[in-house]
Design a protein around this motif. Structure first.
Motif, PDB file in Angstrom:
ATOM      1  N   LYS A  31       0.861  -1.187   0.000  1.00  0.00           N
ATOM      2  CA  LYS A  31       0.000   0.000   0.000  1.00  0.00           C
ATOM      3  C   LYS A  31       0.891   1.228   0.000  1.00  0.00           C
ATOM      4  O   LYS A  31       1.874   1.303   0.737  1.00  0.00           O
ATOM      5  CB  LYS A  31      -0.909   0.009   1.216  1.00  0.00           C
ATOM      6  CG  LYS A  31      -1.889   1.153   1.188  1.00  0.00           C
ATOM      7  CD  LYS A  31      -2.927   1.063   2.280  1.00  0.00           C
ATOM      8  CE  LYS A  31      -3.928   2.152   1.965  1.00  0.00           C
ATOM      9  NZ  LYS A  31      -4.651   2.649   3.035  1.00  0.00           N
ATOM     10  N   MET A  32       0.548   2.178  -0.837  1.00  0.00           N
ATOM     11  CA  MET A  32       1.307   3.417  -0.937  1.00  0.00           C
ATOM     12  C   MET A  32       0.666   4.469  -0.048  1.00  0.00           C
ATOM     13  O   MET A  32      -0.470   4.316   0.393  1.00  0.00           O
ATOM     14  CB  MET A  32       1.366   3.871  -2.403  1.00  0.00           C
ATOM     15  CG  MET A  32       2.045   2.843  -3.304  1.00  0.00           C
ATOM     16  SD  MET A  32       1.978   3.238  -5.056  1.00  0.00           S
ATOM     17  CE  MET A  32       3.139   4.593  -5.132  1.00  0.00           C
ATOM     18  N   SER A  33       1.403   5.534   0.197  1.00  0.00           N
ATOM     19  CA  SER A  33       0.885   6.642   1.000  1.00  0.00           C
ATOM     20  C   SER A  33      -0.360   7.214   0.341  1.00  0.00           C
ATOM     21  O   SER A  33      -0.505   7.170  -0.886  1.00  0.00           O
ATOM     22  CB  SER A  33       1.925   7.757   1.105  1.00  0.00           C
ATOM     23  OG  SER A  33       3.124   7.297   1.657  1.00  0.00           O
ATOM     24  N   SER A  34      -1.212   7.791   1.149  1.00  0.00           N
ATOM     25  CA  SER A  34      -2.366   8.491   0.584  1.00  0.00           C
ATOM     26  C   SER A  34      -1.854   9.726  -0.152  1.00  0.00           C
ATOM     27  O   SER A  34      -0.712  10.160   0.062  1.00  0.00           O
ATOM     28  CB  SER A  34      -3.321   8.917   1.703  1.00  0.00           C
ATOM     29  OG  SER A  34      -2.717   9.933   2.488  1.00  0.00           O
ATOM     30  N   GLY A  35      -2.689  10.291  -0.990  1.00  0.00           N
ATOM     31  CA  GLY A  35      -2.317  11.510  -1.701  1.00  0.00           C
ATOM     32  C   GLY A  35      -1.946  12.623  -0.742  1.00  0.00           C
ATOM     33  O   GLY A  35      -0.968  13.348  -0.955  1.00  0.00           O
ATOM     34  N   ARG A  36      -2.686  12.730   0.333  1.00  0.00           N
ATOM     35  CA  ARG A  36      -2.416  13.761   1.345  1.00  0.00           C
ATOM     36  C   ARG A  36      -1.055  13.514   1.998  1.00  0.00           C
ATOM     37  O   ARG A  36      -0.261  14.442   2.179  1.00  0.00           O
ATOM     38  CB  ARG A  36      -3.516  13.772   2.407  1.00  0.00           C
ATOM     39  CG  ARG A  36      -3.265  14.780   3.508  1.00  0.00           C
ATOM     40  CD  ARG A  36      -4.400  14.818   4.493  1.00  0.00           C
ATOM     41  NE  ARG A  36      -5.536  15.462   3.840  1.00  0.00           N
ATOM     42  CZ  ARG A  36      -6.804  15.128   4.041  1.00  0.00           C
ATOM     43  NH1 ARG A  36      -7.114  14.175   4.879  1.00  0.00           N
ATOM     44  NH2 ARG A  36      -7.770  15.762   3.419  1.00  0.00           N
ATOM     45  N   ASP A  37      -0.778  12.252   2.364  1.00  0.00           N
ATOM     46  CA  ASP A  37       0.512  11.927   2.992  1.00  0.00           C
ATOM     47  C   ASP A  37       1.674  12.139   2.018  1.00  0.00           C
ATOM     48  O   ASP A  37       2.750  12.581   2.416  1.00  0.00           O
ATOM     49  CB  ASP A  37       0.514  10.493   3.511  1.00  0.00           C
ATOM     50  CG  ASP A  37      -0.357  10.315   4.743  1.00  0.00           C
ATOM     51  OD1 ASP A  37      -0.696  11.324   5.401  1.00  0.00           O
ATOM     52  OD2 ASP A  37      -0.700   9.157   5.059  1.00  0.00           O
TER      53      ASP A  37
END
Length: 126
Positions: A31-37
């Motif tokens: 899982k990749m970071s969220s767009g916000r993160d």
């Protein structure tokens, strides 16, 4: 990350993410970071972060599951191709630079040999 003013930020971040994928920092299916993160990590605009993920999806490097997030591709062959493409890009830059210096191929090979002999190998994958 220090950004180069001559290259669009989103391209530099994409390159950094690709490097994390090919070196295993981000594994297949992770899982990749969220767009916000992602925006916070790179100190970029959230819209730029979203553009990065759209571009990575278009390149089949990641995929999004609605409501769950964005994930690294599970295609090992795709990651191998990305590594090969990145290596070829570095080689093209290197060869172009050496050519601009006017060095013939045999001199370039000798310089590489000397450098590898002096290098302790701690950062070179064996």
């Amino acid at each position: 990350m220090e950004f180069d003013n001559n290259i669009p930020i989103y391209i530099q971040v994409i390159h950094d993410i690709k490097q994390d994928i090919v070196t295993g920092v981000l594994g297949l299916g992770d899982k990749m970071s969220s767009g916000r993160d992602l925006a916070l990590k790179y100190k970029i605009n959230p819209n730029t972060a979203n553009r990065i993920y759209r571009e990575l999806e278009a390149q089949e490097i990641c995929y999004t599951k609605r409501g769950l997030g964005t994930f690294v591709t599970e295609d090992g062959e795709r990651v191998s191709q990305i590594r090969k493409d990145m290596a070829n890009e570095l080689l093209e830059q290197f060869i172009s630079g050496m050519s601009k210096l006017g060095l013939p191929k045999n001199e370039i090979f000798l310089l590489l040999e000397e450098k590898f002999e002096k290098y302790d190998g701690t950062d070179i994958a064996q």
